[in-house]
Design a protein around this motif. Structure first.
Motif, mmCIF file in Angstrom:
data_model
loop_
_atom_site.group_PDB
_atom_site.id
_atom_site.type_symbol
_atom_site.label_atom_id
_atom_site.label_comp_id
_atom_site.label_asym_id
_atom_site.label_seq_id
_atom_site.Cartn_x
_atom_site.Cartn_y
_atom_site.Cartn_z
ATOM 1 N N GLY A 137 44.276 60.671 58.215
ATOM 2 C CA GLY A 137 43.280 61.704 58.533
ATOM 3 C C GLY A 137 42.020 61.592 57.682
ATOM 4 N N MET A 138 42.067 60.778 56.624
ATOM 5 C CA MET A 138 40.881 60.682 55.742
ATOM 6 C C MET A 138 39.807 59.776 56.336
ATOM 7 S SD MET A 138 42.145 60.258 51.825
ATOM 8 C CE MET A 138 43.093 61.524 50.994
ATOM 9 N N ILE A 139 38.548 60.096 56.012
ATOM 10 C CA ILE A 139 37.456 59.178 56.346
ATOM 11 C C ILE A 139 37.557 57.954 55.423
ATOM 12 C CG2 ILE A 139 35.883 60.936 57.259
ATOM 13 C CD1 ILE A 139 34.442 60.839 54.502
ATOM 14 N N THR A 140 36.853 56.898 55.792
ATOM 15 C CA THR A 140 37.063 55.608 55.119
ATOM 16 C C THR A 140 36.788 55.656 53.610
ATOM 17 O OG1 THR A 140 34.826 54.984 55.798
ATOM 18 C CG2 THR A 140 36.636 54.251 57.196
ATOM 19 N N GLY A 141 35.701 56.302 53.221
ATOM 20 C CA GLY A 141 35.359 56.348 51.799
ATOM 21 C C GLY A 141 36.424 57.063 50.981
ATOM 22 N N ASP A 142 36.953 58.161 51.512
ATOM 23 C CA ASP A 142 37.995 58.907 50.799
ATOM 24 C C ASP A 142 39.290 58.095 50.738
ATOM 25 O OD1 ASP A 142 36.174 60.885 50.553
ATOM 26 O OD2 ASP A 142 37.068 62.251 52.027
ATOM 27 N N ALA A 143 39.588 57.404 51.838
ATOM 28 C CA ALA A 143 40.816 56.599 51.867
ATOM 29 C C ALA A 143 40.753 55.482 50.818
ATOM 30 C CB ALA A 143 41.021 56.013 53.265
ATOM 31 N N GLU A 144 39.571 54.899 50.646
ATOM 32 C CA GLU A 144 39.391 53.860 49.618
ATOM 33 C C GLU A 144 39.748 54.415 48.243
ATOM 34 O OE1 GLU A 144 35.491 52.183 49.070
ATOM 35 O OE2 GLU A 144 35.807 50.780 50.715
ATOM 36 N N LYS A 145 39.222 55.605 47.956
ATOM 37 C CA LYS A 145 39.471 56.216 46.645
ATOM 38 C C LYS A 145 40.951 56.569 46.480
ATOM 39 C CE LYS A 145 34.824 58.084 46.345
ATOM 40 N NZ LYS A 145 34.216 58.757 47.464
ATOM 41 N N TRP A 146 41.541 57.061 47.560
ATOM 42 C CA TRP A 146 42.964 57.449 47.514
ATOM 43 C C TRP A 146 43.843 56.244 47.167
ATOM 44 C CZ3 TRP A 146 47.616 56.250 49.727
ATOM 45 C CH2 TRP A 146 48.636 57.206 49.644
ATOM 46 N N MET A 147 43.514 55.099 47.758
ATOM 47 C CA MET A 147 44.342 53.905 47.495
ATOM 48 C C MET A 147 44.169 53.406 46.060
ATOM 49 S SD MET A 147 44.405 51.678 50.977
ATOM 50 C CE MET A 147 42.651 51.602 51.175
#
Ligand code: SF4
Lengths: 626, 64
Positions: A137-147
């Motif tokens: 559900g995250m946008i790409t920039g947030d998903a990058e940070k999450w990983m």
């Protein structure tokens, strides 16, 4: 050439295995899309539903990837496209391709479907399928940070889908660096259908060439080489968006959903305006001296984190939609990069919807109350979010792409679609560049501006590389005006298509490498193969590699039910275009069909079915495909 | 000096070269025909115009 190392990931069973492809076979299908097609034709039924677990999703690089020289860091994704139903692929640049190779792999093949969201992390021999529920559900920039947090590691390169891929939007992209896209063919939707949020590599150093001294003959003088090439100078200055300046001035900028080529206020959305007013910096891909990637800032609308619009984006969200607000274009670009949408299909689909609205085919009720008139760039934000989230109403309608959406609205709406095989057209007008009429219709996955060279090369002076380089591939007749579609153009379409197809196989950037205006030409590529990996090849072998890939795609499509009847042009292709000072450019249906006949003959394809003949398959060593 | 430029009669400075004309038009790359004969790009810097020349100039737009 060395054996290829292929990682298979069975998402259903959450298992991985490593296989090698022997060097002799790899030389016939040396990476990128050709390798992807080889693996799909070997292991997959072309009639599968593209969004089913049976579809394969293949990430691949090539033997040359990661060797430090401009334009070699590209990665291809090959799959059956949910947008077109054909074999499909899409390329991305940036840094992930070089890092992919430096981790020791040539391809990663995903099969099946995970029962909950996952991502794949690769650090050389360590391969982990990890839980991605927390970033679904995250946008790409947030998903990058999450990983980065999840892995406790910041030295990463990743390919990620946004909410659009998760929601199976038919033109969802896969994003890298928040600004580089495997954009076309809906590859992000296939990834979403597998519950796969991301492919992530640990950063590693570059790949060493076989002959360092030899490589210096290509790289040592790169500054002088760039300075001597006016088109590359312009690309380095304005990025691909510089083409808005040229097409706009000439009157060949598709405007108002392809009604015309004149767009009066094109300068407001041009590359030179971007450079002057909102450019923050020029970014690059691994080891590329051209640095064409624009990074922009428009307070409240576009953040440098998400890059900047390319030519196609300036056109699809600009002239296609009758919009002259550069801020709205940059915002649309950013939202597409956040949510993971192809900016070409997204902007073109919105332009088509605007056309439908203006013609009374779509009512305000059907657009969720949005006044969807040409020029309303303020509508992009709401529309893009609705599409990415597949909200009921206009969002879920447009999420299917213009061709499929039009089918639900009737013939009038279908007549306004500008797509081939369901793939929305990139912003190069076939009236100006008629070889693209052949390419847009006959290309295996529909319209693609990067699958053959563009016609103006055939007008270049005899001592110019734009004329000399294509003539290394085959000999062509000179052309003295726009709008010519004949057997010479059919030959140009096919021979340069082979070259571009080979570049999509060897994973090369088509601004840095190519057969006309680019930084390096056909002969330099032969030298790069020798110095880079010790491969003694020739222009002829490279052309055959490209031809083999195109034919594999045609065979795949034949098995999926496609025929010549699908190699069609939309109605708007035949509108005469007024350009320059009172000139008119047009192509006719008769000229188009005659050129297509010539093209099929040259390609060795059956003129009725459009499929490669038995002789062609045998000549290219493809008779192993049942 | 009067010449026919893309079928329109225009006045050009006497000392103007083909390269000057291309620069004035802001073309990155151009194809030029004078009285039906296409010039080499090596001729652009030195080639001028004659009264009454039929000049055709087309922008060579790259892909991208
Ligand atoms: S030319 Fe642009 S897109 Fe191509 S490799 Fe260089 S920076 Fe990347």
């Amino acid at each position: 050439m060395k054996d290829a190392k292929i990682l298979y990931v069975d998402l259903t069973n959450r298992t991985t295995k490593l296989e090698t492809l022997d060097a002799e076979t790899y030389r016939k299908y040396p990476g990128g899309s050709a390798l992807g097609m080889y693996l799909m034709l070997k292991d997959m039924d072309p009639t599968v539903d593209p969004l089913s677990p049976e579809n394969m999703l293949i990430f691949s690089v090539a033997p040359l990837t990661g060797i430090p020289i401009s334009g070699q860091s590209r990665m291809t994704v090959t799959t059956k496209s949910p947008l077109t139903g054909t074999a499909g692929d899409s390329q991305v640049g940036g840094f992930i391709p070089a890092v992919f190779k430096a981790n020791g792999y040539d391809a990663v093949v995903f099969t099946g479907k995970a029962d909950s969201p996952v991502y794949l992390y690769i650090d050389s021999d360590q391969v982990q399928l990890r839980d991605a529920s927390g970033m679904w559900g995250m946008i790409t920039g947030d998903a990058e940070k999450w990983m980065a947090e999840d892995l406790q590691e910041t030295k990463l390169e990743s390919s990620i889908i946004g909410p659009a891929g998760e929601n199976l939007v038919k033109f969802a992209s896969i994003m890298h660096m928040r600004s580089r896209a495997n954009g076309r063919n809906g590859v992000g939707a296939v990834m979403g259908s597998k519950n796969l949020k991301a492919l992530v590599f640990k950063k590693k150093g570059g790949v060493r060439p076989e002959d360092q001294e030899g490589m210096k003959t290509l790289t040592g003088n790169v500054k002088e080489r760039m300075a001597a090439n006016e088109v590359i100078v312009d690309t380095a200055l304005h990025g691909s968006a510089g083409v808005v300046d040229a097409h706009g001035a000439e009157g060949f900028l598709p405007a108002y959903n392809w009604k015309q080529g004149n767009f009066d206020d094109y300068k407001k959305t041009a590359g030179s305006t971007i450079t002057r007013e909102i450019l923050v910096e020029r970014d690059t891909c691994f080891a590329c001296a051209i640095r064409c990637k624009g990074v922009v800032s428009v307070p409240g609308k576009a953040d440098p984190e998400y890059g900047g619009p390319e030519y196609e984006t300036c056109a699809t969200f600009g002239s296609y939609c009758g919009n002259t607000d550069l801020g709205d274009i940059c915002q649309a670009n950013q939202l597409c990069n956040m949510y993971g949408l192809d900016t070409i299909s997204c902007g073109a689909t919105i332009a088509w919807a605007m056309d439908c609205f203006e013609q009374g085919i779509l009512s305000k009720e059907q657009t969720d109350g949005i006044e969807l008139k040409f020029g309303n760039g303020g509508a992009f934000e709401a529309l893009i979010k609705k599409i990415a989230l597949r909200e009921p109403g206009i969002g879920s309608l447009l999420a299917e792409g213009s061709a499929a959406a039009a089918k639900t609205l009737g013939q009038e709406a279908e007549d306004l679609v500008v797509a081939s095989k369901g793939q929305e057209w990139p912003a190069h007008m076939v009236q100006m560049k008629p070889n693209l009429a052949i390419n847009y219709s006959a290309n295996p996955f529909g319209a693609d501006h990067q699958s053959s060279e563009h016609d103006p090369a055939l007008m270049a002076p005899e001592d110019d590389q734009n004329w000399l380089w294509p003539n290394m591939l085959a000999s062509f007749d000179r052309v003295e005006s726009y709008g010519i579609l004949d057997a010479n153009k059919a030959k140009f379409a096919l021979e340069t298509q082979k070259f571009y197809s080979m570049m999509d196989t060897l994973c090369l950037c088509q601004f840095a490498w190519g057969p006309a205006w680019q930084l390096y030409g056909p002969q330099e590529l032969v030298e790069f193969c020798k110095y880079g990996i010790g491969w003694d090849t020739s222009i002829e072998e490279l052309q055959e590699i490209g031809e083999r890939r195109i034919n594999m795609m045609r065979i795949f499509n034949e098995k999926a039910g496609f025929t010549r009847a699908d190699d069609k042009l939309p109605k708007k292709a035949f509108i005469p275009i007024h350009y320059g000072e009172g000139e008119v450019a047009a192509i006719t249906e008769e000229d188009f069909e005659a050129a297509m006949d010539a093209y099929y003959d040259l390609a060795g394809w059956d003129k009725v079915t459009g499929a490669p003949t038995a002789e062609t398959r045998a000549r290219l060593g493809l008779d192993w495909i049942g | 000096m009067k010449v026919w430029l893309n079928k329109k009669e225009v006045e050009l400075p006497a000392e103007m070269t083909v390269a000057d004309l291309i620069k004035e038009k802001q073309f990155k790359k151009a194809a030029v025909w004078i009285n039906g004969k296409q010039l080499l790009s090596a001729e652009y810097e030195s080639h001028g115009f004659q009264e009454g020349d039929q000049v055709k100039i087309l922008r060579v737009v790259a892909g991208g």
